[in-house]
Design a protein around this motif. Structure first.
Motif, PDB file in Angstrom:
ATOM      1  N   ASN A 267     -32.602 -10.962  -6.469  1.00  0.00           N
ATOM      2  CA  ASN A 267     -33.810 -10.855  -7.294  1.00  0.00           C
ATOM      3  C   ASN A 267     -33.652  -9.870  -8.444  1.00  0.00           C
ATOM      4  N   THR A 268     -32.480  -9.867  -9.046  1.00  0.00           N
ATOM      5  CA  THR A 268     -32.226  -9.008 -10.190  1.00  0.00           C
ATOM      6  C   THR A 268     -31.238  -9.694 -11.119  1.00  0.00           C
ATOM      7  N   SER A 269     -31.263  -9.291 -12.368  1.00  0.00           N
ATOM      8  CA  SER A 269     -30.284  -9.824 -13.317  1.00  0.00           C
ATOM      9  C   SER A 269     -29.094  -8.871 -13.462  1.00  0.00           C
ATOM     10  N   GLU A 270     -29.119  -7.771 -12.696  1.00  0.00           N
ATOM     11  CA  GLU A 270     -28.018  -6.808 -12.741  1.00  0.00           C
ATOM     12  C   GLU A 270     -26.726  -7.436 -12.223  1.00  0.00           C
ATOM     13  N   ARG A 271     -25.632  -6.984 -12.780  1.00  0.00           N
ATOM     14  CA  ARG A 271     -24.311  -7.412 -12.296  1.00  0.00           C
ATOM     15  C   ARG A 271     -24.076  -6.767 -10.937  1.00  0.00           C
ATOM     16  N   TRP A 272     -23.580  -7.533  -9.986  1.00  0.00           N
ATOM     17  CA  TRP A 272     -23.312  -7.004  -8.658  1.00  0.00           C
ATOM     18  C   TRP A 272     -22.135  -6.031  -8.718  1.00  0.00           C
ATOM     19  N   PRO A 273     -22.297  -4.825  -8.167  1.00  0.00           N
ATOM     20  CA  PRO A 273     -21.170  -3.890  -8.119  1.00  0.00           C
ATOM     21  C   PRO A 273     -20.016  -4.505  -7.321  1.00  0.00           C
ATOM     22  N   GLU A 274     -18.798  -4.355  -7.843  1.00  0.00           N
ATOM     23  CA  GLU A 274     -17.651  -5.004  -7.212  1.00  0.00           C
ATOM     24  C   GLU A 274     -16.430  -4.090  -7.251  1.00  0.00           C
ATOM     25  N   HIS A 275     -15.599  -4.199  -6.227  1.00  0.00           N
ATOM     26  CA  HIS A 275     -14.336  -3.465  -6.157  1.00  0.00           C
ATOM     27  C   HIS A 275     -13.259  -4.424  -5.669  1.00  0.00           C
ATOM     28  N   ARG A 276     -12.112  -4.434  -6.358  1.00  0.00           N
ATOM     29  CA  ARG A 276     -10.978  -5.272  -5.949  1.00  0.00           C
ATOM     30  C   ARG A 276      -9.927  -4.384  -5.318  1.00  0.00           C
ATOM     31  N   PHE A 277      -9.438  -4.802  -4.156  1.00  0.00           N
ATOM     32  CA  PHE A 277      -8.371  -4.085  -3.468  1.00  0.00           C
ATOM     33  C   PHE A 277      -7.028  -4.693  -3.863  1.00  0.00           C
ATOM     34  N   GLY A 278      -5.957  -4.032  -3.474  1.00  0.00           N
ATOM     35  CA  GLY A 278      -4.622  -4.577  -3.690  1.00  0.00           C
ATOM     36  C   GLY A 278      -4.346  -5.706  -2.713  1.00  0.00           C
ATOM     37  N   ARG A 279      -3.109  -5.976  -2.462  1.00  0.00           N
ATOM     38  CA  ARG A 279      -2.730  -7.101  -1.608  1.00  0.00           C
ATOM     39  C   ARG A 279      -2.706  -6.760  -0.121  1.00  0.00           C
ATOM     40  N   THR A 280      -2.993  -5.507   0.250  1.00  0.00           N
ATOM     41  CA  THR A 280      -3.024  -5.134   1.661  1.00  0.00           C
ATOM     42  C   THR A 280      -4.441  -5.313   2.202  1.00  0.00           C
ATOM     43  N   ILE A 281      -4.544  -5.413   3.514  1.00  0.00           N
ATOM     44  CA  ILE A 281      -5.861  -5.543   4.148  1.00  0.00           C
ATOM     45  C   ILE A 281      -6.538  -4.176   4.133  1.00  0.00           C
ATOM     46  N   PRO A 282      -7.748  -4.070   3.547  1.00  0.00           N
ATOM     47  CA  PRO A 282      -8.427  -2.785   3.453  1.00  0.00           C
ATOM     48  C   PRO A 282      -8.834  -2.245   4.833  1.00  0.00           C
ATOM     49  N   THR A 283      -8.529  -0.970   5.057  1.00  0.00           N
ATOM     50  CA  THR A 283      -8.931  -0.312   6.298  1.00  0.00           C
ATOM     51  C   THR A 283     -10.415   0.035   6.221  1.00  0.00           C
ATOM     52  N   LEU A 284     -10.959   0.495   7.327  1.00  0.00           N
ATOM     53  CA  LEU A 284     -12.349   0.944   7.343  1.00  0.00           C
ATOM     54  C   LEU A 284     -12.547   2.071   6.327  1.00  0.00           C
ATOM     55  N   THR A 285     -11.585   2.989   6.249  1.00  0.00           N
ATOM     56  CA  THR A 285     -11.664   4.084   5.274  1.00  0.00           C
ATOM     57  C   THR A 285     -11.604   3.548   3.848  1.00  0.00           C
ATOM     58  N   ASP A 286     -10.730   2.579   3.590  1.00  0.00           N
ATOM     59  CA  ASP A 286     -10.646   1.967   2.252  1.00  0.00           C
ATOM     60  C   ASP A 286     -11.988   1.365   1.849  1.00  0.00           C
ATOM     61  N   ARG A 287     -12.623   0.677   2.785  1.00  0.00           N
ATOM     62  CA  ARG A 287     -13.909   0.022   2.500  1.00  0.00           C
ATOM     63  C   ARG A 287     -15.004   1.051   2.228  1.00  0.00           C
ATOM     64  N   THR A 288     -15.044   2.108   3.044  1.00  0.00           N
ATOM     65  CA  THR A 288     -16.054   3.149   2.864  1.00  0.00           C
ATOM     66  C   THR A 288     -15.844   3.864   1.533  1.00  0.00           C
ATOM     67  N   ASP A 289     -14.585   4.146   1.198  1.00  0.00           N
ATOM     68  CA  ASP A 289     -14.272   4.789  -0.084  1.00  0.00           C
ATOM     69  C   ASP A 289     -14.682   3.901  -1.256  1.00  0.00           C
ATOM     70  N   ALA A 290     -14.435   2.604  -1.151  1.00  0.00           N
ATOM     71  CA  ALA A 290     -14.808   1.675  -2.219  1.00  0.00           C
ATOM     72  C   ALA A 290     -16.321   1.627  -2.390  1.00  0.00           C
ATOM     73  N   LEU A 291     -17.041   1.599  -1.282  1.00  0.00           N
ATOM     74  CA  LEU A 291     -18.510   1.628  -1.364  1.00  0.00           C
ATOM     75  C   LEU A 291     -18.971   2.897  -2.062  1.00  0.00           C
ATOM     76  N   SER A 292     -18.345   4.024  -1.734  1.00  0.00           N
ATOM     77  CA  SER A 292     -18.703   5.304  -2.339  1.00  0.00           C
ATOM     78  C   SER A 292     -18.500   5.270  -3.854  1.00  0.00           C
ATOM     79  N   VAL A 293     -17.377   4.710  -4.292  1.00  0.00           N
ATOM     80  CA  VAL A 293     -17.097   4.595  -5.724  1.00  0.00           C
ATOM     81  C   VAL A 293     -18.183   3.751  -6.406  1.00  0.00           C
ATOM     82  N   LEU A 294     -18.690   2.749  -5.695  1.00  0.00           N
ATOM     83  CA  LEU A 294     -19.734   1.879  -6.247  1.00  0.00           C
ATOM     84  C   LEU A 294     -21.121   2.505  -6.156  1.00  0.00           C
ATOM     85  N   GLY A 295     -21.218   3.663  -5.477  1.00  0.00           N
ATOM     86  CA  GLY A 295     -22.507   4.347  -5.367  1.00  0.00           C
ATOM     87  C   GLY A 295     -23.315   3.972  -4.145  1.00  0.00           C
TER      88      GLY A 295
END
Length: 97
Positions: A28-56
């Motif tokens: 329900n918004t016209s805002e662009r969805w915040p997005e993060h792309r990882f490298g070719r490895t499977i993101p760990t739980l820490t990688d995912r939490t860190d990426a969320l943090s970068v996105l706010g």
């Protein structure tokens, strides 16, 4: 926050073109969805939490990642499987306001 609860959103992660991507679904918004792309490895739980943090964003207390299986081609039982992970999150700016 004056007694208000921060709005919750769904963050999802999926594999596309050989790379995992994480995005926060803003309905329900016209805002662009915040997005993060990882490298070719499977993101760990820490990688995912860190990426969320970068996105706010941060996981909602007590939230856990859930995994869903979908089809790359809808209604085709021979279609490759697509895995989608999801977790409830909230915006840091809303929590700290």
């Amino acid at each position: 926050m004056n007694g208000q609860t921060a709005p919750e959103f769904t963050a999802q992660m999926s594999l596309r073109d050989g790379r995992w991507g994480l995005y926060v679904v803003l309905l329900n918004t016209s805002e662009r969805w915040p997005e993060h792309r990882f490298g070719r490895t499977i993101p760990t739980l820490t990688d995912r939490t860190d990426a969320l943090s970068v996105l706010g964003f941060e996981p909602v207390p007590g939230a856990e990642w859930t995994w869903t299986e979908d089809s790359e081609t809808p209604n085709n039982p021979a279609s490759p499987v697509v895995l989608i992970a999801a977790i409830r999150v909230r915006s840091w700016s809303e929590v700290r306001a």
